[in-house]
Design a protein around this motif. Structure first.
Motif, PDB file in Angstrom:
ATOM      1  N   LEU A 198      45.417  35.558  54.556  1.00 19.91           N
ATOM      2  CA  LEU A 198      44.383  34.734  55.161  1.00 19.91           C
ATOM      3  C   LEU A 198      44.312  35.035  56.655  1.00 19.91           C
ATOM      4  O   LEU A 198      45.293  34.886  57.368  1.00 19.91           O
ATOM      5  CB  LEU A 198      44.688  33.248  54.949  1.00 19.91           C
ATOM      6  N   GLU A 240      38.210  25.816  55.936  1.00 17.22           N
ATOM      7  CA  GLU A 240      37.715  27.181  55.694  1.00 17.22           C
ATOM      8  C   GLU A 240      38.879  28.155  55.715  1.00 17.22           C
ATOM      9  O   GLU A 240      39.802  28.040  56.530  1.00 17.22           O
ATOM     10  CB  GLU A 240      36.718  27.582  56.782  1.00 17.22           C
ATOM     11  N   THR A 287      39.754  32.578  55.131  1.00 17.77           N
ATOM     12  CA  THR A 287      39.245  33.935  54.932  1.00 17.77           C
ATOM     13  C   THR A 287      40.380  34.801  54.402  1.00 17.77           C
ATOM     14  O   THR A 287      41.464  34.832  54.985  1.00 17.77           O
ATOM     15  CB  THR A 287      38.701  34.541  56.233  1.00 17.77           C
ATOM     16  N   ARG A 296      41.024  38.759  52.923  1.00 15.61           N
ATOM     17  CA  ARG A 296      40.499  40.106  52.649  1.00 15.61           C
ATOM     18  C   ARG A 296      38.988  40.149  52.813  1.00 15.61           C
ATOM     19  O   ARG A 296      38.252  40.646  51.963  1.00 15.61           O
ATOM     20  CB  ARG A 296      40.903  40.564  51.247  1.00 15.61           C
ATOM     21  N   SER A 297      38.532  39.581  53.913  1.00 16.30           N
ATOM     22  CA  SER A 297      37.118  39.559  54.301  1.00 16.30           C
ATOM     23  C   SER A 297      36.257  38.698  53.382  1.00 16.30           C
ATOM     24  O   SER A 297      35.032  38.740  53.473  1.00 16.30           O
ATOM     25  CB  SER A 297      36.537  40.989  54.366  1.00 16.30           C
ATOM     26  N   ILE A 298      36.873  37.937  52.496  1.00 14.90           N
ATOM     27  CA  ILE A 298      36.130  37.007  51.638  1.00 14.90           C
ATOM     28  C   ILE A 298      36.281  35.607  52.199  1.00 14.90           C
ATOM     29  O   ILE A 298      37.391  35.167  52.492  1.00 14.90           O
ATOM     30  CB  ILE A 298      36.632  37.058  50.185  1.00 14.90           C
ATOM     31  N   ALA A 299      35.163  34.912  52.366  1.00  8.91           N
ATOM     32  CA  ALA A 299      35.192  33.559  52.912  1.00  8.91           C
ATOM     33  C   ALA A 299      35.353  32.542  51.791  1.00  8.91           C
ATOM     34  O   ALA A 299      34.688  32.621  50.760  1.00  8.91           O
ATOM     35  CB  ALA A 299      33.913  33.277  53.695  1.00  8.91           C
ATOM     36  N   TYR A 300      36.239  31.582  52.027  1.00  8.46           N
ATOM     37  CA  TYR A 300      36.475  30.506  51.065  1.00  8.46           C
ATOM     38  C   TYR A 300      36.377  29.159  51.774  1.00  8.46           C
ATOM     39  O   TYR A 300      36.589  29.053  52.983  1.00  8.46           O
ATOM     40  CB  TYR A 300      37.870  30.608  50.439  1.00  8.46           C
ATOM     41  N   GLU A 348      34.032  29.996  46.758  1.00  8.70           N
ATOM     42  CA  GLU A 348      34.042  31.370  47.267  1.00  8.70           C
ATOM     43  C   GLU A 348      32.633  31.765  47.693  1.00  8.70           C
ATOM     44  O   GLU A 348      31.674  31.563  46.945  1.00  8.70           O
ATOM     45  CB  GLU A 348      34.533  32.340  46.201  1.00  8.70           C
ATOM     46  N   LYS A 349      32.516  32.321  48.900  1.00 16.26           N
ATOM     47  CA  LYS A 349      31.202  32.721  49.403  1.00 16.26           C
ATOM     48  C   LYS A 349      30.778  34.035  48.760  1.00 16.26           C
ATOM     49  O   LYS A 349      31.527  35.005  48.715  1.00 16.26           O
ATOM     50  CB  LYS A 349      31.231  32.875  50.922  1.00 16.26           C
ATOM     51  N   TYR A 397      27.626  29.930  47.751  1.00 15.10           N
ATOM     52  CA  TYR A 397      29.011  29.650  47.357  1.00 15.10           C
ATOM     53  C   TYR A 397      29.075  29.336  45.869  1.00 15.10           C
ATOM     54  O   TYR A 397      28.199  28.688  45.316  1.00 15.10           O
ATOM     55  CB  TYR A 397      29.570  28.453  48.148  1.00 15.10           C
TER      56      TYR A 397
END
Length: 297
Positions: free
Chosen positions: A4, A51, A53, A55-59, A76-77, A82
């Protein structure tokens, strides 16, 4: 385990509304609304979120309550908005109860990756219940202890008891007594193979603030089998909040053995008696504190 990059806590109660407020609200679990209608109590639709992040994935981790029972959802974005990656409710086997959900991020295993701590306040007795989750492979993994789907945690203290960056939990639990004489057991949980497991209760735990009236004296007893044996006096300067809340200096004396407060975690061997006397003197800022733990070997 996913890495993260950051974790920022947000809440709908904040003065400045975030665009994510409506996203989180739109994913309010149908299960909570259905339970409100079934049991005919007010559907308050409370929410709190953090919020993350990885591995470049936003959660977004969101905690919800309808004023009686709760849920935790991982969003998950994606390119289209989402989506729900994990939804934890009674339908998934975890019995979350309470109102006023609160979330915080805390690196409990010392790997630089924050976990998520979710807390609810019981509607009937205002007692807190707590859950700890790790984000693993795009899903929430529950790592705190449960029994028959119910959490075993009230409002635990997170403490680095070994000085290695991993956080144990100590939780005050009422085990016997009445309104005049309540017996409290300080349950102890530690990480083993990535999840929290129960260890023997500690003999004493209390957080001492330097801004209070000091020195402070406490007395406590230990099990008969531990009398005369060695124990450990553990001082955690700043507790889980870390360096900004550390005291400048201090001394803790247990049964005549004096230990100076160090910048992080300090562990000293002590001899335990049937009746033990602890004396604490601290110097520092108003919010500075030291967690003091005594446990027998």
């Amino acid at each position: 385990m996913m890495s993260l990059a950051f974790a920022v806590a947000l809440s709908v109660a904040a003065p400045a509304a975030s665009p994510l407020d409506s996203v989180v609200a739109a994913h309010y679990p149908n299960f909570l609304a259905g339970q409100s209608a079934l049991h005919r109590y007010a559907d308050e639709k409370q929410q709190s979120y953090v919020e993350l992040t990885a591995r470049s994935i936003a959660y977004v981790v969101a905690a919800y309550s309808n004023g009686e029972i709760g849920a935790v959802v991982l969003l998950e974005k994606t390119s289209g908005g989402y989506r729900v990656a994990t939804e934890i409710t009674r339908e998934s086997g975890q019995v979350m109860v309470g109102k006023d959900p609160e979330l915080k991020t805390l690196d409990v295993d010392g790997d630089g990756t924050p976990e998520v701590v979710a807390a609810f306040t019981d509607h009937f007795d205002n007692r807190e219940t707590t859950w700890v989750f790790r984000l693993t492979d795009g899903h929430l993994q529950l790592i705190s202890p449960t029994e028959s789907g119910w959490t075993m945690l009230g409002d635990p203290a997170f403490l680095d008891l070994n000085g290695k960056g991993t956080l144990d939990m100590i939780d005050n639990v009422v085990v016997a007594g009445n309104a005049r004489n309540v017996k409290i057991e300080q349950e102890h949980y530690a990480l083993q193979n990535g999840v929290y497991v129960a260890l023997k209760p500690v003999d004493f735990y209390e957080a001492f603030w330097s801004g209070g009236k000091l020195p402070v004296t406490r007395t406590f007893s230990v099990p008969a089998a531990s009398v005369g044996k060695c124990g450990r006096l553990i001082l955690v300067n700043g507790d889980a909040a870390g360096a900004p809340y550390r005291v400048v200096s201090g001394e803790v004396i247990l049964n005549g053995t004096a230990v100076s407060v160090q910048p992080g975690t300090c562990i000293a061997r002590v001899r335990l008696k049937k009746k033990n006397v602890l004396r604490v003197s601290l110097r520092g800022g108003e919010l500075a504190r030291v967690g003091v733990v005594v446990r027998h070997d």
